[in-house]
Enzyme design. Structure first.
Site, short mmCIF file in Angstrom:
data_model
loop_
_atom_site.label_atom_id
_atom_site.label_comp_id
_atom_site.label_asym_id
_atom_site.label_seq_id
_atom_site.Cartn_x
_atom_site.Cartn_y
_atom_site.Cartn_z
N SER A 1 -4.70 -2.71 -9.31
CA SER A 1 -5.30 -3.54 -8.37
C SER A 1 -6.62 -2.84 -7.91
CB SER A 1 -4.31 -4.06 -7.10
OG SER A 1 -3.55 -4.90 -7.58
N ARG B 1 -0.09 0.71 1.73
CA ARG B 1 -0.40 1.51 0.45
C ARG B 1 -1.14 2.91 1.31
NH1 ARG B 1 2.29 -0.88 -1.21
NH2 ARG B 1 2.25 -2.52 -2.51
N GLU C 1 -8.65 -0.18 -2.71
CA GLU C 1 -7.36 0.60 -2.68
C GLU C 1 -7.43 1.93 -3.58
OE1 GLU C 1 -3.79 -1.75 -3.83
OE2 GLU C 1 -3.10 -0.14 -4.80
C1 LIG Z 1 -1.61 -0.77 -14.77
C2 LIG Z 1 -1.30 -0.37 -13.29
C3 LIG Z 1 -0.67 -1.01 -12.25
C4 LIG Z 1 -0.49 -0.80 -11.14
N1 LIG Z 1 0.60 -1.36 -10.40
C5 LIG Z 1 0.78 -0.86 -9.04
C6 LIG Z 1 1.68 -1.59 -8.23
O1 LIG Z 1 2.30 -2.56 -8.71
N2 LIG Z 1 1.68 -1.35 -6.84
C7 LIG Z 1 0.86 0.13 -6.43
O2 LIG Z 1 1.39 0.28 -5.34
N3 LIG Z 1 0.18 0.60 -7.23
C8 LIG Z 1 0.12 0.19 -8.42
N4 LIG Z 1 -0.83 0.93 -9.42
C9 LIG Z 1 -1.63 2.08 -8.78
C10 LIG Z 1 -0.86 3.29 -9.12
O3 LIG Z 1 -0.12 3.13 -10.23
C11 LIG Z 1 -0.24 4.05 -7.55
O4 LIG Z 1 -1.32 3.96 -6.61
C12 LIG Z 1 0.41 4.93 -7.93
O5 LIG Z 1 1.26 5.58 -6.96
C13 LIG Z 1 -0.71 6.40 -8.22
O6 LIG Z 1 0.09 7.64 -8.45
P1 LIG Z 1 -0.76 8.72 -9.26
O7 LIG Z 1 0.27 9.83 -9.42
O8 LIG Z 1 -1.15 8.30 -10.37
O9 LIG Z 1 -1.78 9.15 -7.85
P2 LIG Z 1 -3.08 9.55 -8.27
O10 LIG Z 1 -4.01 8.47 -8.67
O11 LIG Z 1 -3.32 10.77 -9.21
O12 LIG Z 1 -3.57 9.80 -6.78
C14 LIG Z 1 -3.48 8.76 -5.80
C15 LIG Z 1 -3.88 9.49 -4.44
O13 LIG Z 1 -2.55 10.22 -3.91
C16 LIG Z 1 -3.12 11.75 -3.90
N5 LIG Z 1 -1.89 12.56 -4.63
C17 LIG Z 1 -1.63 12.52 -5.77
N6 LIG Z 1 -0.41 13.32 -6.02
C18 LIG Z 1 -0.53 14.28 -4.92
C19 LIG Z 1 0.35 15.15 -4.53
N7 LIG Z 1 1.43 15.73 -5.38
N8 LIG Z 1 0.34 15.66 -3.26
C20 LIG Z 1 -0.59 15.26 -2.30
N9 LIG Z 1 -1.53 14.03 -2.76
C21 LIG Z 1 -1.27 13.56 -4.11
C22 LIG Z 1 -4.20 11.83 -4.59
O14 LIG Z 1 -5.07 12.75 -3.98
C23 LIG Z 1 -4.86 10.32 -4.23
O15 LIG Z 1 -5.56 10.30 -2.97
C24 LIG Z 1 -1.07 0.50 -10.73
C25 LIG Z 1 -2.04 1.11 -11.41
C26 LIG Z 1 -2.16 0.57 -12.68
C27 LIG Z 1 -3.15 1.50 -13.51
#
Ligand SMILES: Cc1cc2nc3c(=O)[nH]c(=O)nc-3n(C[C@H](O)[C@H](O)[C@H](O)COP(=O)(O)OP(=O)(O)OC[C@H]3O[C@@H](n4cnc5c(N)ncnc54)[C@H](O)[C@@H]3O)c2cc1C
Length: 317
Positions: free
Chosen positions: A238, A182, A309
């Site tokens: 998570s 992660r 996380e």
């Molecule tokens: C219901 C649910 C289920 C989930 N299941 C999983 C799972 O099975 N496995 C898993 O790994 N995760 C899971 N997650 C967590 C989440 O989906 C992941 O971490 C996902 O990759 C986050 O993506 P995001 O675009 O929403 O990132 P954000 O939450 O918007 O950002 C996360 C981080 O990435 C950085 N970031 C985002 N975009 C960029 C960019 N373009 N450039 C540079 N930095 C950036 C941000 O600064 C921050 O530090 C789950 C979440 C939910 C709500």
């Protein structure tokens, strides 16, 4: 430096129609929690991103980038400075190379993982089964090295196209990235503001060829499994990382007797103890108090310190 009226005016002029002031972050996170961002900019092109970072660098204004807000807890006081999201503006996905062994796909960072999975299924491409049903964008998935026990983003990313702090475009090759559980560490010259990473604008991914029906069926199975094992409602997935060499975080929280435990509007899910649910207008403060209680109870019971996380950002309210 503070966001002066002059800088706000400059931003409003250049990013007309793509900018919002005092925007509640609760509207942009899957937790539905978070105070206002001073300024939110939603770039629509890579040129927008380059111009924006060059301007903020020149004026010494702080910024923060996010994607789908699926892994974020934003404090009740919101975020000072400029907040930037490539979603939904930068969301193109296309195949750039297609031969027997190598299918290279470029996905812009604001496209969702779900868009990418659907694109893969429609084009009969495999390699993304692990990503089925993970919310958020390609940029967020790359930075979080999102995945499951079946695999993660490190298995498919060949390069990341990044705009760094001063607004410079840079391609970071796979060999220059340090992926771990992660997490992803990028080279220093791809840094953004205050040592945080620059803005990922796209990812080049290597996938394999397979029969489209096979891919679709496999994806449906995984979606059904996810629905069965994960709670609905507002959460950031998570909350804690699974501690190395120990039982999964959810199991530890469950054994510590915390399923269903409530602080204010936040609750430890009864279905999956590693999910904190925003049950009823929870504040970030509620979630943080609950987080500390969970950490203490798990530490007292098992001597293990859980690490979040979820990324916690912004100013306490
Ligand atoms: C219901 C649910 C289920 C989930 N299941 C999983 C799972 O099975 N496995 C898993 O790994 N995760 C899971 N997650 C967590 C989440 O989906 C992941 O971490 C996902 O990759 C986050 O993506 P995001 O675009 O929403 O990132 P954000 O939450 O918007 O950002 C996360 C981080 O990435 C950085 N970031 C985002 N975009 C960029 C960019 N373009 N450039 C540079 N930095 C950036 C941000 O600064 C921050 O530090 C789950 C979440 C939910 C709500």
């Amino acid at each position: 430096m503070l966001l002066t009226g002059t800088i706000k005016h400059l931003l409003a002029k250049r990013f007309d129609g793509k900018i919002r002031f005092d925007e509640p972050m609760a509207a942009h996170t899957t937790f539905r929690i978070g105070g206002p961002a001073d300024v939110l900019v939603l770039p629509e092109t890579v040129e927008d991103v380059v111009d924006l970072l060059a301007l903020l660098d020149a004026e010494n204004v702080g910024w923060f980038v996010f994607g789908g807000g699926a892994n974020l807890l934003v404090h009740d006081g919101g975020i000072r400075g400029v907040v930037i999201s490539p979603a939904p503006g930068l969301s193109n996905i296309h195949i750039v190379q297609d031969n027997e062994e190598n299918i290279l796909v470029i996905a812009q960072s604001g496209a969702t993982l779900w868009d990418l999975c659907r694109f893969a299924a429609d084009n009969g491409l495999s390699g993304l089964m692990f990503a089925t049903g993970i919310p958020g964008t390609i940029g967020g998935a790359a930075m979080m090295n999102a995945g499951t026990a079946e695999g993660d983003m490190s298995g498919v990313i060949m390069s990341l196209e990044i705009v760094s702090g001063p607004g410079e475009f840079r391609r970071v090759r796979r060999e220059e990235m340090a992926f771990s559980y992660r997490s992803l560490r990028l080279p220093q010259d791809a840094a953004g503001y205050e040592g945080r990473p620059g803005i990922i604008v796209s990812a080049t991914l290597r996938l394999d060829r397979r029969n489209p029906n096979g891919v679709k069926k496999e994806m449906e199975k995984r979606l059904a499994k996810r629905k069965q094992s994960q709670p609905g409602g507002f959460s950031a997935g998570s909350f804690f990382k699974n501690p190395p060499g120990a039982s999964p975080a959810g199991e530890l929280i469950d054994k510590a007797g915390l399923k269903g435990f409530v602080v204010g509007g936040a609750e430890v899910s009864k279905k999956h103890a590693n999910f904190i649910i925003n049950r009823k207008n929870a504040s970030a403060g509620d979630v943080l108090v609950l987080m500390e209680m969970i950490r203490k109870r798990v530490h007292d019971a098992f001597g293990i310190t859980l690490e979040p996380e979820v990324k916690i950002v912004g100013e306490p309210g």
